[in-house]
Design a protein around this motif. Structure first.
Motif, mmCIF file in Angstrom:
data_model
loop_
_atom_site.group_PDB
_atom_site.id
_atom_site.type_symbol
_atom_site.label_atom_id
_atom_site.label_comp_id
_atom_site.label_asym_id
_atom_site.label_seq_id
_atom_site.Cartn_x
_atom_site.Cartn_y
_atom_site.Cartn_z
ATOM 1 N N THR A 1 62.941 3.357 88.227
ATOM 2 C CA THR A 1 61.977 2.586 87.433
ATOM 3 C C THR A 1 61.132 1.698 88.336
ATOM 4 N N VAL A 2 61.786 1.036 89.288
ATOM 5 C CA VAL A 2 61.073 0.147 90.208
ATOM 6 C C VAL A 2 60.102 0.949 91.068
ATOM 7 N N ARG A 3 60.504 2.156 91.490
ATOM 8 C CA ARG A 3 59.608 2.997 92.276
ATOM 9 C C ARG A 3 58.344 3.327 91.481
ATOM 10 N N VAL A 4 58.515 3.628 90.202
ATOM 11 C CA VAL A 4 57.374 3.959 89.353
ATOM 12 C C VAL A 4 56.478 2.735 89.152
ATOM 13 N N LEU A 5 57.085 1.585 88.859
ATOM 14 C CA LEU A 5 56.306 0.359 88.676
ATOM 15 C C LEU A 5 55.548 0.010 89.956
ATOM 16 N N SER A 6 56.201 0.199 91.096
ATOM 17 C CA SER A 6 55.554 -0.092 92.376
ATOM 18 C C SER A 6 54.363 0.839 92.605
ATOM 19 N N ALA A 7 54.528 2.130 92.250
ATOM 20 C CA ALA A 7 53.432 3.081 92.420
ATOM 21 C C ALA A 7 52.238 2.703 91.547
ATOM 22 N N ILE A 8 52.516 2.257 90.319
ATOM 23 C CA ILE A 8 51.428 1.847 89.429
ATOM 24 C C ILE A 8 50.769 0.570 89.936
ATOM 25 N N GLY A 9 51.591 -0.348 90.450
ATOM 26 C CA GLY A 9 51.027 -1.584 90.991
ATOM 27 C C GLY A 9 50.124 -1.339 92.180
ATOM 28 N N GLU A 10 50.475 -0.343 93.002
ATOM 29 C CA GLU A 10 49.668 -0.029 94.183
ATOM 30 C C GLU A 10 48.411 0.755 93.815
ATOM 31 N N GLN A 11 48.487 1.500 92.704
ATOM 32 C CA GLN A 11 47.340 2.327 92.300
ATOM 33 C C GLN A 11 47.013 2.086 90.826
ATOM 34 N N PRO A 12 46.347 1.007 90.492
ATOM 35 C CA PRO A 12 45.972 0.789 89.093
ATOM 36 C C PRO A 12 45.142 1.955 88.567
ATOM 37 N N ASP A 13 45.393 2.323 87.333
ATOM 38 C CA ASP A 13 44.700 3.437 86.667
ATOM 39 C C ASP A 13 45.098 4.792 87.232
ATOM 40 N N ALA A 14 46.268 4.858 87.872
ATOM 41 C CA ALA A 14 46.744 6.130 88.408
ATOM 42 C C ALA A 14 47.181 7.053 87.268
ATOM 43 N N SER A 15 47.119 8.358 87.508
ATOM 44 C CA SER A 15 47.529 9.354 86.524
ATOM 45 C C SER A 15 49.026 9.606 86.629
ATOM 46 N N ASN A 16 49.551 10.378 85.668
ATOM 47 C CA ASN A 16 50.971 10.734 85.695
ATOM 48 C C ASN A 16 51.330 11.425 87.005
ATOM 49 N N ARG A 17 50.500 12.380 87.417
ATOM 50 C CA ARG A 17 50.812 13.144 88.618
ATOM 51 C C ARG A 17 50.757 12.275 89.869
ATOM 52 N N GLU A 18 49.783 11.407 89.944
ATOM 53 C CA GLU A 18 49.670 10.517 91.118
ATOM 54 C C GLU A 18 50.875 9.595 91.210
ATOM 55 N N ILE A 19 51.291 9.077 90.078
ATOM 56 C CA ILE A 19 52.457 8.184 90.070
ATOM 57 C C ILE A 19 53.712 8.952 90.456
ATOM 58 N N GLY A 20 53.852 10.156 89.903
ATOM 59 C CA GLY A 20 55.013 10.968 90.230
ATOM 60 C C GLY A 20 55.091 11.287 91.709
ATOM 61 N N ASN A 21 53.956 11.606 92.324
ATOM 62 C CA ASN A 21 53.930 11.908 93.755
ATOM 63 C C ASN A 21 54.367 10.696 94.582
ATOM 64 N N ASP A 22 53.856 9.523 94.231
ATOM 65 C CA ASP A 22 54.195 8.313 94.978
ATOM 66 C C ASP A 22 55.642 7.875 94.753
ATOM 67 N N ALA A 23 56.141 8.072 93.526
ATOM 68 C CA ALA A 23 57.490 7.609 93.179
ATOM 69 C C ALA A 23 58.553 8.645 93.486
ATOM 70 N N GLY A 24 58.147 9.829 93.894
ATOM 71 C CA GLY A 24 59.114 10.858 94.226
ATOM 72 C C GLY A 24 59.715 11.544 93.013
ATOM 73 N N VAL A 25 59.000 11.554 91.895
ATOM 74 C CA VAL A 25 59.453 12.233 90.681
ATOM 75 C C VAL A 25 58.663 13.526 90.564
ATOM 76 N N VAL A 26 59.300 14.641 90.890
ATOM 77 C CA VAL A 26 58.592 15.924 90.947
ATOM 78 C C VAL A 26 58.354 16.483 89.562
ATOM 79 N N ASP A 27 59.373 16.386 88.693
ATOM 80 C CA ASP A 27 59.288 16.965 87.351
ATOM 81 C C ASP A 27 58.311 16.150 86.498
ATOM 82 N N GLN A 28 57.179 16.755 86.132
ATOM 83 C CA GLN A 28 56.176 16.031 85.364
ATOM 84 C C GLN A 28 56.647 15.730 83.948
#
Length: 342
Positions: A267-294
């Motif tokens: 959860t923290v990885r996802v929140l951090s990815a969103i904080g670093e990239q405001p307005d990021a898409s699902n795929r962009e967040i997943g790539n940054d947070a290491g969540v492969v399964d969309q």
């Protein structure tokens, strides 16, 4: 944090060394260590929040480890991994509360040019914090009196600091120099008045005590005329001055309070990815947070949105357009609390 508390996540390191490249295995170990530290910190904060809630509901005498763990949603084993006993947990909760209050009260005091104005601004901030978070007030002023030697010692340290601020009024007096015990008796009187108000159901808001308490404080140092002015001084004037100096906003409450979901490392990885990239898409967040399964990524984002930690700025777009996620203020608070280096 004292030696009675165990969390390694709050330890400090000193000195600076040049970073050396890590091997693949070392990087995995380092990542696991960071993950473990964040999990520990999240569990600790859940326990501190639960301790405050249980204190308000049952009092320290009945604030058992079992009740605290049940409220926090953690096991007794986790509790004893973090704390030796409930006394250590109470001490950590008090230290955390003291730090939060000091972060707001100290700037309110130092932002003013004169002792009298600084004390009044600091008092308003303190009382407003207590009004907004009655549990915080009860923890600091009521339940810590029932703690053991370590808690009482820490409370005494805070009292000494407050006494020093009030005692600075002796430098302002133009009359006979009041004895040094004056400040100590004033702090004791203020605490007693607030303590009594907390125990009375339906009592007036604490911030409304600003005038009477300030009148009591300045009387021995500046005389009856100044005391009368403080008693009659409008509270709104103080708030306007504080706002102009950037110290009039409401205090940030515990971002973990009332969350309907558990905050995990992912959860923290996802929140951090969103904080670093405001307005990021699902795929962009997943790539940054290491969540492969969309599919998992979409499900987690919906849960975070429902919990009030993120918001989708992409609602209402043309079908097929990417989502645009941003942190809410509570999401920012959670991320700040556990650290952005997750």
């Amino acid at each position: 944090m004292t030696s009675a508390n165990k969390p390694a996540s709050r330890s400090r390191t000193s000195g600076h060394r040049l970073a050396e490249p890590l091997s693949g295995e070392d990087e995995v170990l380092a990542r696991k260590a960071r993950q473990g530290a964040h999990v520990v910190e999240m569990q600790r904060r859940r326990l501190l929040s639960a301790m405050t809630e249980v204190l308000v509901e049952y009092g320290y005498e009945s604030a058992t480890v079992g009740r605290i763990c049940k409220r926090a949603g953690v096991s007794r084993r986790t509790f004893y991994d973090l704390y030796d006993d409930r006394e250590a947990c109470l001490l950590d909760a008090f230290e955390e509360a003291s730090e939060r209050l000091a972060a707001r009260v100290v700037p309110a005091y130092t932002s003013q040019g004169h002792w009298r104005d600084g004390v009044r601004s600091a008092l308003v901030v303190l009382l407003e914090c207590f009004d907004l978070e009655p549990g915080l007030a009860r923890l600091c002023l009521v339940e810590t009196l029932k703690g053991g030697p370590l808690v009482l010692e820490r409370r005494h340290v805070v009292t000494i600091a407050l006494t020093g601020v009030i005692d600075a009024g002796r430098q302002e007096t133009k009359a006979a120099d009041p004895p040094s015990l004056t400040a100590e008796s004033l702090v004791g009187g203020i605490v007693s008045v607030i303590h009594t108000r907390l125990a009375v159901a339906g009592a007036q808001s604490l911030v409304e005590l600003t005038g009477p308490l300030m009148s009591m404080i300045v009387l021995p140092y500046l005389g009856p005329a100044a005391a009368r002015k403080e008693l009659e001084r409008p509270l709104s004037a103080t708030r306007e001055t504080m706002s102009a100096n950037g110290h009039g906003s409401a205090p940030a409450s515990d971002p973990f309070r009332g969350l309907p979901i558990r905050i995990t490392f992912r959860t923290v990885r996802v929140l951090s990815a969103i904080g670093e990239q405001p307005d990021a898409s699902n795929r962009e967040i997943g790539n940054d947070a290491g969540v492969v399964d969309q599919g998992q990524m979409s499900k987690l984002l919906r849960r975070l949105e429902k919990a009030g930690l993120i918001e989708n700025r992409g609602h209402g777009q043309v079908r097929g357009e990417a989502n645009a996620w941003r942190l809410t203020s509570q999401g920012q608070g959670v991320l700040h609390a556990v650290g952005r280096d997750a």
